[in-house]
Write a protein that holds these residues in place. Structure first.
Motif, mmCIF file in Angstrom:
data_model
loop_
_atom_site.group_PDB
_atom_site.id
_atom_site.type_symbol
_atom_site.label_atom_id
_atom_site.label_comp_id
_atom_site.label_asym_id
_atom_site.label_seq_id
_atom_site.Cartn_x
_atom_site.Cartn_y
_atom_site.Cartn_z
ATOM 1 N N ASN A 17 47.492 40.872 28.595
ATOM 2 C CA ASN A 17 46.881 42.091 28.624
ATOM 3 C C ASN A 17 47.350 42.825 30.178
ATOM 4 N N PRO A 18 48.500 43.161 30.340
ATOM 5 C CA PRO A 18 48.822 43.871 31.476
ATOM 6 C C PRO A 18 48.287 44.751 32.312
ATOM 7 N N ARG A 19 47.492 45.708 31.491
ATOM 8 C CA ARG A 19 46.827 46.701 32.340
ATOM 9 C C ARG A 19 45.594 45.972 32.922
ATOM 10 N N LEU A 20 45.003 45.477 32.097
ATOM 11 C CA LEU A 20 43.897 44.565 32.904
ATOM 12 C C LEU A 20 43.951 43.742 33.717
ATOM 13 N N ALA A 21 45.155 42.936 33.757
ATOM 14 C CA ALA A 21 45.635 41.902 34.679
ATOM 15 C C ALA A 21 46.138 42.794 36.012
ATOM 16 N N GLU A 22 46.629 43.729 36.019
ATOM 17 C CA GLU A 22 46.962 44.517 37.088
ATOM 18 C C GLU A 22 45.862 45.206 37.860
ATOM 19 N N ALA A 23 44.805 45.434 37.260
ATOM 20 C CA ALA A 23 43.657 46.091 37.748
ATOM 21 C C ALA A 23 42.925 45.097 38.410
ATOM 22 N N LEU A 24 42.728 43.742 37.793
ATOM 23 C CA LEU A 24 42.190 42.672 38.518
ATOM 24 C C LEU A 24 42.812 42.144 39.610
ATOM 25 N N TYR A 25 44.369 42.247 39.622
ATOM 26 C CA TYR A 25 45.197 41.837 40.713
ATOM 27 C C TYR A 25 44.847 42.802 42.048
ATOM 28 N N ARG A 26 44.621 44.281 41.689
ATOM 29 C CA ARG A 26 44.432 44.880 42.866
ATOM 30 C C ARG A 26 43.136 44.833 43.494
ATOM 31 N N LEU A 27 42.060 44.523 42.534
ATOM 32 C CA LEU A 27 40.740 44.192 42.962
ATOM 33 C C LEU A 27 40.727 42.983 43.587
ATOM 34 N N TYR A 58 40.876 39.852 42.250
ATOM 35 C CA TYR A 58 40.318 38.760 41.114
ATOM 36 C C TYR A 58 41.569 37.742 40.935
ATOM 37 N N VAL A 59 42.790 38.362 40.841
ATOM 38 C CA VAL A 59 43.621 37.498 40.249
ATOM 39 C C VAL A 59 44.917 37.569 40.919
ATOM 40 N N GLU A 60 45.954 36.531 40.962
ATOM 41 C CA GLU A 60 47.060 36.732 41.784
ATOM 42 C C GLU A 60 48.133 37.353 40.847
ATOM 43 N N ARG A 61 49.031 38.245 41.389
ATOM 44 C CA ARG A 61 50.144 38.884 40.506
ATOM 45 C C ARG A 61 50.858 37.677 39.867
ATOM 46 N N ALA A 62 51.403 36.926 40.663
ATOM 47 C CA ALA A 62 52.607 36.040 40.299
ATOM 48 C C ALA A 62 52.235 34.742 39.328
ATOM 49 N N GLN A 87 33.251 26.259 42.368
ATOM 50 C CA GLN A 87 33.242 27.522 42.108
ATOM 51 C C GLN A 87 34.737 28.338 41.896
ATOM 52 N N GLU A 88 35.639 27.832 42.788
ATOM 53 C CA GLU A 88 36.727 28.403 42.563
ATOM 54 C C GLU A 88 37.589 28.158 41.322
ATOM 55 N N VAL A 89 37.248 26.989 40.858
ATOM 56 C CA VAL A 89 37.853 26.376 39.701
ATOM 57 C C VAL A 89 37.410 27.009 38.470
ATOM 58 N N TYR A 90 36.099 27.070 38.288
ATOM 59 C CA TYR A 90 35.719 27.617 36.922
ATOM 60 C C TYR A 90 35.895 29.222 36.916
ATOM 61 N N ARG A 91 35.962 29.836 38.182
ATOM 62 C CA ARG A 91 36.219 31.163 38.203
ATOM 63 C C ARG A 91 37.319 31.491 37.661
ATOM 64 N N GLU A 92 38.623 30.836 38.009
ATOM 65 C CA GLU A 92 39.908 31.033 37.455
ATOM 66 C C GLU A 92 39.803 30.672 36.068
ATOM 67 N N ALA A 93 39.143 29.591 35.567
ATOM 68 C CA ALA A 93 39.102 29.499 34.068
ATOM 69 C C ALA A 93 38.508 30.772 33.284
ATOM 70 N N LEU A 94 37.432 31.228 34.020
ATOM 71 C CA LEU A 94 36.851 32.404 33.310
ATOM 72 C C LEU A 94 37.824 33.594 33.544
ATOM 73 N N LEU A 95 38.466 33.746 34.517
ATOM 74 C CA LEU A 95 39.312 34.959 34.557
ATOM 75 C C LEU A 95 40.578 34.734 33.724
ATOM 76 N N ASN A 96 41.095 33.498 33.505
ATOM 77 C CA ASN A 96 42.131 33.353 32.710
ATOM 78 C C ASN A 96 41.701 33.607 30.894
ATOM 79 N N ALA A 97 40.444 33.516 30.886
ATOM 80 C CA ALA A 97 39.912 33.603 29.457
ATOM 81 C C ALA A 97 40.015 34.972 29.265
ATOM 82 N N LEU A 98 39.267 35.931 30.105
ATOM 83 C CA LEU A 98 39.369 37.398 30.211
ATOM 84 C C LEU A 98 40.810 38.042 30.334
ATOM 85 N N VAL A 99 41.661 37.653 30.986
ATOM 86 C CA VAL A 99 42.832 38.158 31.008
ATOM 87 C C VAL A 99 43.684 37.771 29.869
#
Length: 512
Positions: free
Chosen positions: A324-334, A336-340, A267-279
């Protein structure tokens, strides 16, 4: 940040990623310093502090004033995380400025740059800002296009993370996440706001490309099931998880006292794959993200290729770039993704620890496909890997990559392994040398192989409940003196046995 932590930062002084600024700066001056830091390496601005680190105070400034001013003066490219620190000497505002993947300008053609010691400007044309589509406000978008239920979902996510943002009123919360912008005196959602909390009608009307199509295949001919999903990203991820998990097998392996769960698709792997596609997708493209679920592979395709400079050959080592920095930053604060990072190393680690193959990237002129393979489970290899990590501690990602590659190909030379590791040959040689000393790989001629377990050594270790001499080992295993000595020396070198005494009195004892 506590007052004690602030005091330590101030005592350390300014450096290339830390700036002390007085509270009486104009919004334009503050924006230039913040943009200059973002255009360098990112860092922290402490507002209300003298150059020597003495607290001057910033009691008259509200954090939202700062975020609104910086957002407007940088065309929506800069929205730092603002933190208020109060203590006995006054109030200091800390602006945590992320490094920007695109040049941030302040005013027409002015691109500030902090070189680590002073604020300068890049020449026009030397670096041009690339507008972030997810930070823009679409002409037809209005506050009514946000779904109160989805805003509540975002608040619940922040509450679960223990974020202070969860206590803000709705509008302030949305501004803090970069999901709202003020345009001509009116609060309106950004593209990121619509993607995270838009109503179904607004998404269909304004961002139909936010749809994700899921296909389930039972063979190579066509698909058996399809669902097109057009929902805000948190709800979208939940629905995709439900669809994949409904068709996701799990097997259990017992290693010592532990039971491992090995899924077809973690689950963690495909979640990262989906988030990468979105970001990282090109949100201005009208094409949708596609997820193809096969028994032997999961494919996630998104419009837009890698950011400039990143290729399938260096994706693991290249510093992260965000389209897409704005979307990535929001997902980080929520959360979903790591900042670095982009999550690529996380996918590698989770796949390889269960004996699977690393992710494969297929690059096309206007699209990118990530493939997660589901090979037959090699139970013996997964057990050996888990047991080895119990002995040596968690392996580095480099170790996992080299072991997985040798498992697939049998034998490989230094150049081939360096390519798999995405490292220069000299760096790869150091990794492999350490793995040799650990007894994980062995060198034969010009190549490397896995050092698979020897049944004799397993039998010896299972029976060695006390220190034993070489002759006792010979008798136990039926070995010649030369064979017993070679086995004992190898186990000492691998750190599995220790040698006691010298000469005829020598004994060997298990470690740990």
């Amino acid at each position: 940040m506590t007052w004690e932590e602030l005091a330590q930062r101030l005592a350390a002084g300014q450096d290339e990623r830390t700036l002390f600024l007085p509270p009486d700066l104009s919004p334009e001056e503050l924006a230039r310093y913040a943009a200059g830091l973002a255009n360098h390496k990112g860092g922290t601005i402490f507002l209300g502090v003298s150059p020597e680190g003495r607290v001057l105070g910033a009691s008259e400034i509200h954090p939202l004033q700062i975020t609104h001013a910086l957002f407007g003066l940088t065309q929506g490219l800069l929205l730092p995380y603002v933190e208020v620190v109060e203590g006995p000497e006054g109030r200091v505002i800390a602006l945590h400025v992320p490094q920007s993947p695109a040049a941030v300008s302040v005013g027409a053609g002015r691109v500030p740059f902090w070189d680590g010691k002073r604020l300068t400007e890049l020449k026009l044309g030397q670096a041009l800002p690339e507008p972030d589509f997810t930070a823009q406000v679409l002409p037809a978008a209005s506050l009514s296009d946000l779904d109160p239920v989805e805003v509540l979902r975002l608040r619940r996510i922040l509450e679960e993370r223990g974020s202070n943002l969860a206590a803000l009123p709705d509008l302030e919360l949305l501004f803090a996440l970069g999901l709202l912008a003020r345009v001509e005196g009116e609060d309106r959602p950004t593209v990121a706001g619509l993607l995270l909390a838009g109503t179904p009608l607004a998404l269909r009307r304004l961002l139909p490309q936010a749809e994700v199509s899921y296909y389930h295949h039972e063979g190579e001919e066509g698909y058996r099931f399809r669902e097109d999903i057009l929902r805000p990203i948190p709800a979208l991820l939940e629905r995709l998880r439900d669809l994949i998990q409904a068709r996701n097998r799990v097997r259990y392996l017992t290693v010592g006292l532990f039971r491992l769960e090995v899924w077809d698709y973690d689950q963690e792997v495909y979640r990262e794959a989906l988030l990468n596609a979105l970001v990282h997708r090109d949100w201005q493209s009208q094409d949708a993200i596609q997820v193809h679920h096969h028994p032997d592979r999961l494919e996630v395709s998104n419009p837009g290729g890698f950011p400039p400079g990143i290729t399938p050959e260096n994706v693991l080592r290249h510093p992260p770039k965000r389209r897409n920095p704005r979307l990535a930053e929001a997902l980080y604060r929520l959360g979903y993704v790591e900042r670095a990072g982009s999550g690529v190393d996380k996918m590698y680690r989770l796949l390889l620890k269960y004996g699977k193959e690393p992710p494969e990237y297929r690059l096309y002129p206007d699209a990118l496909t990530l493939v997660l393979y589901n090979p037959e489970l090699d139970e013996a290899f997964v057990r050996e890997l888990a047991e080895a990590q119990e002995r040596f501690g968690a392996f580095s990602l480099d170790h996992l990559i080299a072991l997985a590659h040798l498992k697939r190909v049998g034998e490989a030379g230094l150049a081939e392994l360096a390519k798999a590791l995405q490292l220069p040959e000299e760096a790869a040689r150091r990794v492999l040398s350490r793995m040799e000393r650990m007894g994980l790989v062995r060198r034969e001629g010009g190549g490397y192989r896995l050092a698979r377990r020897d049944p004799l050594e397993e039998r010896l270790l299972a029976r060695m409940d006390r220190p034993m001499s070489r002759r006792e080992v010979e008798a136990l295993l039926g070995l010649s003196p030369k064979g017993a000595l070679a086995l004992l020396k190898r186990l000492v070198l691998e750190g599995r046995l220790e040698r006691l005494g010298r000469g005829p009195a020598t004994r060997y004892r298990k470690r740990g």
